[in-house]
Design a protein around this motif. Structure first.
Motif, mmCIF file in Angstrom:
data_model
loop_
_atom_site.group_PDB
_atom_site.id
_atom_site.type_symbol
_atom_site.label_atom_id
_atom_site.label_comp_id
_atom_site.label_asym_id
_atom_site.label_seq_id
_atom_site.Cartn_x
_atom_site.Cartn_y
_atom_site.Cartn_z
ATOM 1 N N ASN A 52 0.842 -1.187 0.000
ATOM 2 C CA ASN A 52 0.000 0.000 0.000
ATOM 3 C C ASN A 52 0.879 1.239 0.000
ATOM 4 N N PRO A 53 0.975 1.938 -1.139
ATOM 5 C CA PRO A 53 1.834 3.122 -1.192
ATOM 6 C C PRO A 53 1.360 4.250 -0.284
ATOM 7 N N GLU A 54 0.126 4.189 0.169
ATOM 8 C CA GLU A 54 -0.407 5.222 1.055
ATOM 9 C C GLU A 54 -0.117 4.935 2.521
ATOM 10 N N SER A 56 1.642 4.702 5.961
ATOM 11 C CA SER A 56 2.636 5.529 6.633
ATOM 12 C C SER A 56 3.203 4.781 7.823
ATOM 13 N N LYS A 68 7.183 10.691 11.056
ATOM 14 C CA LYS A 68 6.702 9.921 9.916
ATOM 15 C C LYS A 68 7.893 9.613 9.019
#
Length: 88
Positions: A52-54, A56, A68
């Motif tokens: 999942n590139p989203e 964090s 982050k």
């Protein structure tokens, strides 16, 4: 049990034959249903990880500050401080 044979060159130095995993009996890839190079349970866990590139990753410093994790298009890592209230 299969007998272990040690190979030696003319100088008496021990060496190992180069091979590949397909040549080794019982050394199989794991599946979700069968143990192999890892357990079937671990294979299920690995397969369930979503790419999942989203997603964090928030890291906590020794003093409790939140950061982050950021990666740029060159693969360089950096961090951004997460302000109180959860914003970066």
């Amino acid at each position: 049990m299969t007998k272990i044979i040690f190979l030696k060159n003319k100088a008496g130095e021990q060496f190992y034959a180069k091979t590949h995993k397909q040549a080794i009996d019982g050394l199989n890839e794991a599946t979700a249903d069968a143990n192999g190079l890892m357990s079937a349970v671990d294979k299920q866990k690995l397969d369930s990880l979503a790419v999942n590139p989203e997603l964090s990753y928030i890291l906590t410093s020794p003093s409790g500050l939140l950061f982050k994790l950021i990666v740029d298009d060159e693969g360089l890592l950096s961090t951004e401080k997460v302000e109180e209230g959860g914003t970066v």
